[in-house]
Design a protein around this motif. Structure first.
Motif, PDB file in Angstrom:
ATOM      1  N   HIS A   1       0.829  -1.205   0.000  1.00  3.62           N
ATOM      2  CA  HIS A   1       0.000   0.000   0.000  1.00  3.62           C
ATOM      3  C   HIS A   1       0.868   1.262   0.000  1.00  3.62           C
ATOM      4  O   HIS A   1       0.627   2.187  -0.783  1.00  3.62           O
ATOM      5  CB  HIS A   1      -0.926  -0.011   1.218  1.00  3.62           C
ATOM      6  N   LEU A   2       1.863   1.299   0.869  1.00  5.96           N
ATOM      7  CA  LEU A   2       2.711   2.493   0.952  1.00  5.96           C
ATOM      8  C   LEU A   2       3.493   2.722  -0.331  1.00  5.96           C
ATOM      9  O   LEU A   2       3.667   3.863  -0.762  1.00  5.96           O
ATOM     10  CB  LEU A   2       3.645   2.395   2.153  1.00  5.96           C
ATOM     11  N   TYR A   3       3.941   1.652  -0.956  1.00  7.46           N
ATOM     12  CA  TYR A   3       4.630   1.790  -2.235  1.00  7.46           C
ATOM     13  C   TYR A   3       3.702   2.419  -3.272  1.00  7.46           C
ATOM     14  O   TYR A   3       4.101   3.327  -4.011  1.00  7.46           O
ATOM     15  CB  TYR A   3       5.137   0.435  -2.722  1.00  7.46           C
ATOM     16  N   CYS A   4       2.474   1.950  -3.310  1.00  5.13           N
ATOM     17  CA  CYS A   4       1.497   2.513  -4.255  1.00  5.13           C
ATOM     18  C   CYS A   4       1.219   3.984  -3.964  1.00  5.13           C
ATOM     19  O   CYS A   4       1.091   4.790  -4.887  1.00  5.13           O
ATOM     20  CB  CYS A   4       0.206   1.707  -4.224  1.00  5.13           C
ATOM     21  N   VAL A   5       1.139   4.345  -2.693  1.00  7.97           N
ATOM     22  CA  VAL A   5       0.937   5.754  -2.312  1.00  7.97           C
ATOM     23  C   VAL A   5       2.105   6.592  -2.806  1.00  7.97           C
ATOM     24  O   VAL A   5       1.911   7.644  -3.431  1.00  7.97           O
ATOM     25  CB  VAL A   5       0.745   5.902  -0.789  1.00  7.97           C
ATOM     26  N   VAL A   6       3.312   6.140  -2.556  1.00  8.87           N
ATOM     27  CA  VAL A   6       4.495   6.893  -2.994  1.00  8.87           C
ATOM     28  C   VAL A   6       4.504   6.987  -4.514  1.00  8.87           C
ATOM     29  O   VAL A   6       4.727   8.068  -5.079  1.00  8.87           O
ATOM     30  CB  VAL A   6       5.797   6.241  -2.463  1.00  8.87           C
ATOM     31  N   ARG A   7       4.253   5.881  -5.197  1.00  3.74           N
ATOM     32  CA  ARG A   7       4.312   5.846  -6.658  1.00  3.74           C
ATOM     33  C   ARG A   7       3.275   6.752  -7.308  1.00  3.74           C
ATOM     34  O   ARG A   7       3.563   7.418  -8.301  1.00  3.74           O
ATOM     35  CB  ARG A   7       4.128   4.407  -7.155  1.00  3.74           C
ATOM     36  N   THR A   8       2.075   6.819  -6.734  1.00  4.06           N
ATOM     37  CA  THR A   8       0.981   7.528  -7.404  1.00  4.06           C
ATOM     38  C   THR A   8       0.670   8.912  -6.860  1.00  4.06           C
ATOM     39  O   THR A   8       0.003   9.696  -7.534  1.00  4.06           O
ATOM     40  CB  THR A   8      -0.310   6.688  -7.362  1.00  4.06           C
ATOM     41  N   GLN A   9       1.146   9.224  -5.638  1.00  4.86           N
ATOM     42  CA  GLN A   9       0.728  10.475  -5.013  1.00  4.86           C
ATOM     43  C   GLN A   9       1.862  11.399  -4.606  1.00  4.86           C
ATOM     44  O   GLN A   9       1.615  12.415  -3.954  1.00  4.86           O
ATOM     45  CB  GLN A   9      -0.124  10.167  -3.770  1.00  4.86           C
ATOM     46  N   THR A  10       3.092  11.051  -4.965  1.00  4.19           N
ATOM     47  CA  THR A  10       4.211  11.890  -4.526  1.00  4.19           C
ATOM     48  C   THR A  10       5.170  12.206  -5.666  1.00  4.19           C
ATOM     49  O   THR A  10       5.191  11.525  -6.693  1.00  4.19           O
ATOM     50  CB  THR A  10       5.020  11.203  -3.400  1.00  4.19           C
ATOM     51  N   ALA A  11       5.976  13.217  -5.431  1.00  4.94           N
ATOM     52  CA  ALA A  11       7.007  13.574  -6.398  1.00  4.94           C
ATOM     53  C   ALA A  11       8.008  12.434  -6.573  1.00  4.94           C
ATOM     54  O   ALA A  11       8.495  12.182  -7.675  1.00  4.94           O
ATOM     55  CB  ALA A  11       7.723  14.850  -5.953  1.00  4.94           C
TER      56      ALA A  11
ATOM     57  N   GLY B   1       7.457   9.400  -6.645  1.00  2.00           N
ATOM     58  CA  GLY B   1       6.883   8.398  -7.533  1.00  2.00           C
ATOM     59  C   GLY B   1       7.288   8.564  -8.984  1.00  2.00           C
ATOM     60  O   GLY B   1       7.396   7.585  -9.721  1.00  2.00           O
ATOM     61  N   SER B   2       7.553   9.778  -9.396  1.00  2.00           N
ATOM     62  CA  SER B   2       7.935  10.022 -10.796  1.00  2.00           C
ATOM     63  C   SER B   2       9.409   9.749 -11.067  1.00  2.00           C
ATOM     64  O   SER B   2       9.826   9.755 -12.223  1.00  2.00           O
ATOM     65  CB  SER B   2       7.585  11.460 -11.192  1.00  2.00           C
ATOM     66  N   VAL B   3      10.180   9.492 -10.021  1.00  2.00           N
ATOM     67  CA  VAL B   3      11.615   9.237 -10.211  1.00  2.00           C
ATOM     68  C   VAL B   3      12.054   7.911  -9.584  1.00  2.00           C
ATOM     69  O   VAL B   3      13.231   7.722  -9.280  1.00  2.00           O
ATOM     70  CB  VAL B   3      12.473  10.407  -9.667  1.00  2.00           C
ATOM     71  N   LEU B   4      11.131   7.000  -9.402  1.00  2.00           N
ATOM     72  CA  LEU B   4      11.472   5.713  -8.784  1.00  2.00           C
ATOM     73  C   LEU B   4      12.482   4.917  -9.604  1.00  2.00           C
ATOM     74  O   LEU B   4      13.234   4.125  -9.044  1.00  2.00           O
ATOM     75  CB  LEU B   4      10.221   4.876  -8.535  1.00  2.00           C
ATOM     76  N   ASP B   5      12.518   5.143 -10.907  1.00  2.00           N
ATOM     77  CA  ASP B   5      13.510   4.441 -11.727  1.00  2.00           C
ATOM     78  C   ASP B   5      14.925   4.891 -11.389  1.00  2.00           C
ATOM     79  O   ASP B   5      15.854   4.093 -11.399  1.00  2.00           O
ATOM     80  CB  ASP B   5      13.215   4.628 -13.217  1.00  2.00           C
ATOM     81  N   LYS B   6      15.102   6.171 -11.051  1.00  2.00           N
ATOM     82  CA  LYS B   6      16.424   6.704 -10.691  1.00  2.00           C
ATOM     83  C   LYS B   6      16.690   6.642  -9.188  1.00  2.00           C
ATOM     84  O   LYS B   6      17.838   6.559  -8.757  1.00  2.00           O
ATOM     85  CB  LYS B   6      16.554   8.156 -11.155  1.00  2.00           C
ATOM     86  N   HIS B   7      15.648   6.713  -8.402  1.00  2.00           N
ATOM     87  CA  HIS B   7      15.742   6.725  -6.939  1.00  2.00           C
ATOM     88  C   HIS B   7      14.743   5.717  -6.368  1.00  2.00           C
ATOM     89  O   HIS B   7      13.692   6.094  -5.841  1.00  2.00           O
ATOM     90  CB  HIS B   7      15.470   8.126  -6.386  1.00  2.00           C
ATOM     91  N   PRO B   8      15.078   4.414  -6.494  1.00  2.00           N
ATOM     92  CA  PRO B   8      14.129   3.395  -6.044  1.00  2.00           C
ATOM     93  C   PRO B   8      13.829   3.485  -4.555  1.00  2.00           C
ATOM     94  O   PRO B   8      14.664   3.934  -3.766  1.00  2.00           O
ATOM     95  CB  PRO B   8      14.815   2.073  -6.380  1.00  2.00           C
ATOM     96  N   LEU B   9      12.643   3.078  -4.206  1.00  2.00           N
ATOM     97  CA  LEU B   9      12.217   3.044  -2.812  1.00  2.00           C
ATOM     98  C   LEU B   9      12.443   1.627  -2.298  1.00  2.00           C
ATOM     99  O   LEU B   9      11.840   0.678  -2.795  1.00  2.00           O
ATOM    100  CB  LEU B   9      10.737   3.416  -2.706  1.00  2.00           C
ATOM    101  N   LEU B  10      13.306   1.487  -1.321  1.00  2.00           N
ATOM    102  CA  LEU B  10      13.614   0.190  -0.739  1.00  2.00           C
ATOM    103  C   LEU B  10      12.566  -0.165   0.308  1.00  2.00           C
ATOM    104  O   LEU B  10      12.312   0.620   1.222  1.00  2.00           O
ATOM    105  CB  LEU B  10      15.002   0.219  -0.092  1.00  2.00           C
ATOM    106  N   LEU B  11      11.962  -1.327   0.154  1.00  2.00           N
ATOM    107  CA  LEU B  11      10.995  -1.815   1.129  1.00  2.00           C
ATOM    108  C   LEU B  11      11.604  -2.995   1.869  1.00  2.00           C
ATOM    109  O   LEU B  11      12.177  -3.887   1.250  1.00  2.00           O
ATOM    110  CB  LEU B  11       9.707  -2.262   0.446  1.00  2.00           C
ATOM    111  N   VAL B  12      11.459  -2.987   3.197  1.00  2.00           N
ATOM    112  CA  VAL B  12      11.963  -4.080   4.017  1.00  2.00           C
ATOM    113  C   VAL B  12      10.828  -4.579   4.899  1.00  2.00           C
ATOM    114  O   VAL B  12      10.272  -3.811   5.688  1.00  2.00           O
ATOM    115  CB  VAL B  12      13.162  -3.635   4.887  1.00  2.00           C
ATOM    116  N   GLY B  13      10.498  -5.839   4.741  1.00  2.00           N
ATOM    117  CA  GLY B  13       9.499  -6.483   5.586  1.00  2.00           C
ATOM    118  C   GLY B  13      10.209  -7.380   6.583  1.00  2.00           C
ATOM    119  O   GLY B  13      11.114  -8.128   6.214  1.00  2.00           O
TER     120      GLY B  13
END
Length: 102
Positions: A49-59, A61-73
């Motif tokens: 859910h948080l990944y989707c929020v970042v990808r679709t609702q934040t700045a 999200g438009s640069v995830l290819d250059k600045h990936p968001l690391l998720l750790v469960g």
């Protein structure tokens, strides 16, 4: 059943943190965290859910290819970890780790 129920029961609470996540990931890149860690990740619903929020609702999200968001469960439960891995792979979230809590 416990792992599945955990994710479903918390959806109401997830919506409340969206506003905070949006604020954090709209900051300048140098002020943003590199990722998000969920201690006791259950079935990985919150991370997805948080990944989707970042990808679709934040700045960010438009640069995830250059600045990936690391998720750790992180979870004690082996089944929870397995389900989280499956969920994040299925959601095509590229930068993620799922590890055992110690």
């Amino acid at each position: 059943m416990n792992v599945w129920g955990s994710g479903g029961a918390h959806k109401t609470y997830f919506r409340k943190i969206d506003e905070i996540i949006v604020e954090i990931f709209n900051r300048p890149l140098e002020q943003q965290p590199e990722g998000i860690c969920d201690m006791g990740c259950g079935d990985g619903t919150l991370l997805e859910h948080l990944y989707c929020v970042v990808r679709t609702q934040t700045a960010r999200g438009s640069v995830l290819d250059k600045h990936p968001l690391l998720l750790v469960g992180v979870d004690f439960n082996k089944v929870a970890r397995r389900i989280t891995k499956q969920r994040l792979r299925y959601a095509r979230i590229p930068a993620h780790f799922v590890i055992v809590a110690t």
